[in-house]
Design an enzyme around this catalytic site. Structure first.
Site, PDB file in Angstrom:
ATOM      1  N   GLY A   1       0.784  -1.257   0.048  1.00 15.25           N
ATOM      2  CA  GLY A   1      -0.007   0.045   0.064  1.00 15.25           C
ATOM      3  C   GLY A   1       0.927   1.110   0.078  1.00 15.25           C
TER       4      GLY A   1
ATOM      5  N   VAL B   1      -3.359  -7.617  -1.612  1.00 16.79           N
ATOM      6  CA  VAL B   1      -2.847  -8.510  -0.398  1.00 16.79           C
ATOM      7  C   VAL B   1      -3.554  -9.271   0.333  1.00 16.79           C
ATOM      8  CG1 VAL B   1      -0.762  -6.726   0.014  1.00 16.79           C
ATOM      9  CG2 VAL B   1      -2.922  -6.686   1.423  1.00 16.79           C
TER      10      VAL B   1
ATOM     11  N   TYR C   1     -12.916  -2.849  11.367  1.00 14.60           N
ATOM     12  CA  TYR C   1     -11.398  -2.417  11.517  1.00 14.60           C
ATOM     13  C   TYR C   1     -10.738  -2.561  12.808  1.00 14.60           C
ATOM     14  CZ  TYR C   1      -7.924   1.290  10.494  1.00 14.60           C
ATOM     15  OH  TYR C   1      -6.636   2.082  10.237  1.00 14.60           O
TER      16      TYR C   1
END
Ligand code: NAP
Length: 246
Positions: free
Chosen positions: A11, A63, A154
């Site tokens: 990223g 990923v 998250y």
């Protein structure tokens, strides 16, 4: 300095990952700039690294895909011959209250943020063990430590990254590989640009240093953990959050 070292940053096309790539390149490491969709931005990062006299290649890899990560890591080893530093920075948010969160939004965040880190470590660690040298740095979050309403997916992924870091550190320590995590607070990037001014103001009230952090604050910590100065540090979570999680 990191001369001769090969660093993979997932990223790295924008935000924190981009600044990490530039910082490590500035210290002499050859950089693999990983991205998922933003090819042009990744190319621009490569060009910026070359402008400061560094060297970089770009690699597309989602990923969250296990088999693609195997190909990705194998390709790096065949072109560079080694992997010294792996920074698992790729991450996404799909926020929403628990009662309204879809299964897809839960899975997508876990697959990218947590499984993504497992996938790259799974294949890169084999090479690091062979070298008897490696530095793995995983991006967690203050939200993985304290939790946050509207981010159960998250928070779970980032708390999972902490467990993954500690267990991997124990497994790889005897092979010369250190594994640490960074838990950033709120950092100025596209990820936090989406927050309304009201939300930003209420967050700043919870930060003892009274401001959002900058991507360079995280990149400097990564550079430290990747350096010889951090040789005796493993399994740790470094909070770079302006004191938010005190
Ligand atoms: P960002 O600006 O949204 O950038 C995210 C990066 O991750 C992009 O380069 C993106 O690549 C890449 N990415 C997303 N999904 C991917 C996938 N499946 N495979 C490969 N790459 C993927 O995010 P950021 O704010 O810089 O955050 C970076 C990391 O720090 C994340 O792990 C985030 O959770 C963590 N963090 C951020 C903050 C903050 O306040 N910003 C706070 C705590 C933790 P493409 O451009 O190609 O899509």
């Amino acid at each position: 300095m990191l001369e001769g070292k090969v660093a993979v940053v997932t990223g790295a096309s924008r935000g924190i990952g981009k600044t990490i790539a530039l910082e490590l390149a500035g210290r002499g490491a050859k950089i693999v700039v990983n991205y998922n969709g933003s090819r042009d931005k990744a190319l621009a990062v490569k060009e910026e690294i070359e402008k400061i006299g560094g060297s970089a290649e770009i690699y597309q890899c989602n990923v969250s895909e296990y088999d693609k990560c195997e190909e990705f890591i194998k390709a790096i080893i065949s072109s560079f011959g080694r992997i010294d530093i792996l920074v698992n920075n790729a991450g996404i948010t799909r926020d929403g209250l628990l009662m309204k969160m879809s299964e897809e939004d839960f899975d997508k965040v876990i697959d990218t943020n947590l499984k993504g880190a497992f996938n790259t470590i799974r294949f890169a660690s084999r090479q690091m063990i062979k070298q008897r040298y490696g530095r793995i740095i995983n991006m967690s979050s203050v939200v993985g430590i304290s939790g946050n309403a509207g981010q159960v997916n998250y928070a779970a992924s980032k708390a999972g990254v902490i467990g993954l870091t500690k267990a991997t550190a124990k497994e790889l320590a005897s092979r010369g590989v250190t594994v640490n995590a960074i838990a950033p607070g709120f950092i100025e990037t596209e990820m936090t640009d989406v927050l309304s001014e009201d939300v930003k103001e209420s967050i700043i009230k919870q930060i003892p240093l009274e401001r959002f952090g900058k991507t360079i604050d995280i990149a400097k910590t990564v550079a430290f953990l990747a350096s010889e100065d951090a040789n005796y540090i493993t399994g740790q979570v470094i909070q770079v959050d302006g004191g938010m999680a005190i």
